[in-house]
Scaffold this motif. Sequence first.
Motif, PDB file in Angstrom:
ATOM      1  N   GLU A 150      44.983  29.277  34.858  1.00 53.59           N
ATOM      2  CA  GLU A 150      45.941  28.799  33.858  1.00 53.59           C
ATOM      3  C   GLU A 150      46.919  29.912  33.477  1.00 53.59           C
ATOM      4  O   GLU A 150      48.123  29.665  33.308  1.00 53.59           O
ATOM      5  CB  GLU A 150      45.184  28.295  32.622  1.00 53.59           C
ATOM      6  N   MET A 151      46.411  31.121  33.344  1.00 57.64           N
ATOM      7  CA  MET A 151      47.298  32.248  33.028  1.00 57.64           C
ATOM      8  C   MET A 151      48.302  32.481  34.150  1.00 57.64           C
ATOM      9  O   MET A 151      49.505  32.615  33.902  1.00 57.64           O
ATOM     10  CB  MET A 151      46.469  33.506  32.770  1.00 57.64           C
ATOM     11  N   LEU A 152      47.817  32.497  35.381  1.00 59.05           N
ATOM     12  CA  LEU A 152      48.715  32.734  36.520  1.00 59.05           C
ATOM     13  C   LEU A 152      49.753  31.618  36.648  1.00 59.05           C
ATOM     14  O   LEU A 152      50.918  31.878  36.974  1.00 59.05           O
ATOM     15  CB  LEU A 152      47.901  32.872  37.804  1.00 59.05           C
ATOM     16  N   ALA A 153      49.343  30.396  36.363  1.00 57.73           N
ATOM     17  CA  ALA A 153      50.285  29.262  36.429  1.00 57.73           C
ATOM     18  C   ALA A 153      51.394  29.397  35.395  1.00 57.73           C
ATOM     19  O   ALA A 153      52.475  28.824  35.549  1.00 57.73           O
ATOM     20  CB  ALA A 153      49.525  27.944  36.228  1.00 57.73           C
ATOM     21  N   ASN A 154      51.126  30.167  34.334  1.00 59.69           N
ATOM     22  CA  ASN A 154      52.117  30.389  33.282  1.00 59.69           C
ATOM     23  C   ASN A 154      52.774  31.768  33.376  1.00 59.69           C
ATOM     24  O   ASN A 154      53.391  32.234  32.408  1.00 59.69           O
ATOM     25  CB  ASN A 154      51.462  30.214  31.910  1.00 59.69           C
TER      26      ASN A 154
END
Length: 470
Positions: free
Chosen positions: A116-120
């Motif tokens: 989720e962090m990488l997607a953001n």
Amino acid sequence: MKNNFYDQNIHYQFPETFWWGSAASGPQTEGAALIDGRKQSIWDYWYSVEPERFHNRVGPEHTSDFYHRFKEDIKLMKETGHNSFRTSIQWSRLIPDGFGEVNEKAVAFYNSVIDEMLANDIEPFVNLYHFDMPMCMQEKGGWESREVVDGFVNYAETCFRLFGGRVKYWFTFNEPIVPVEAGYLYNLHYPNVTDFKRAATVTHHTIVAHARAVEAFKKLNLAGKIGIILNLTPSYPRSQESGDVAAAHISNLFFNRSFLDPVTKGEYPSDLVELLKERNLLPAVEAGDMEVIRNNPVDLLGVNYYQPRRVKARKEPEPENAPFMPEHLFDPYIMPGRKINPHRGWEICEEVIYDIMVDLRDHYGNIPFFISENGMGVEGEEKFRNEEVVIEDDYRIEFVKEHLKWVHKGIQEGANCLGYHIWTFMDNWSWTNSYKNRYGLVEVDLKNGLKRTIKKSGRWYKQLAVNNGF
């Protein structure tokens, strides 16, 4: 089209690749302490036997519920300008028995958070240990035990193998001196021991565990960096008289260089070794310990800075028969006219952050580092809510600005500073203080279902990140 936040009147411009973000920890944010296979840490156990030691008897079971709300929270990170965020994996969640079986529900959770962090477009910085010894490992002796050191290295290697393909920045420990001071000297944290010799053993074993984890990371040839997060509290003498200067030197040996020197230079300060040797307080050092420490310096250092320490020459001689404490060698000094955060009782002295940067530049090979924590805890913040129910925390904006001016100066003068992480992203549970002092860019309303609301500082932090300065 220009971003709404774009401001041409930037007086303090930071490097293009600068990390803007915040720091938190698993035990202070995740909650979900007793579900999905996680087992007790020392905090869960201590709360179960002495709840009165915790502010308002609020324990670590639920904290800010990041475990169930991480998607919402990561969206708020994006809204507050984060390009990076540090949290920690909980050993008691990932390997609940300390050794042995990996908890697949924990693997799924941490994978989801990282994804989720990488997607953001938020770079995950992952720390392995943030004061949260699994209780089953404390029962084996905690950091006094070599078996626990072996267990930590196994846990670290498990994390590297599971998540090292996507996590590029790893840290072994956050503020490793805190469990030493609070748990083994000053009776502030479990196991509530007051014994310098045992504290020295805990220090040495922690550094060995750190170095062996760095070694394990490097053997895996992962495309990333590994470091440690140290809270540096420089000691300043009352005056330039020789007694005061010597007191500050000794204080720095105990509270800063005891960890900083071995993790960067691969050796303990010789003055500190001599002091402890004279008093028969040196920990047992096994064959190979110093070699692994010497051969595994960190790639990257995190610096947590909150306040200085001020000392003066000791008035009374060192007591002869009392159990040894560092304060036998110097006295605390309260500087007249100091600026203070009344809620926390801590001195606010922004230029110290510059002194740390210069020290790292001049005496530690200009090691790459970042400000990994810096922040202001305030009690009763709800009184600053405006009619839109947003906390107007101008004092926090001012606090960050005044520190960043000195960070900027240090960078201009060649210090190798790569970023700034505020403590913390959202209000979180803080050890024995629970929710007494709030540090977040985002309010967590305990009376309203843990509702998240971005504070004024969070909106300002977005501008800071977008403009890469202020």
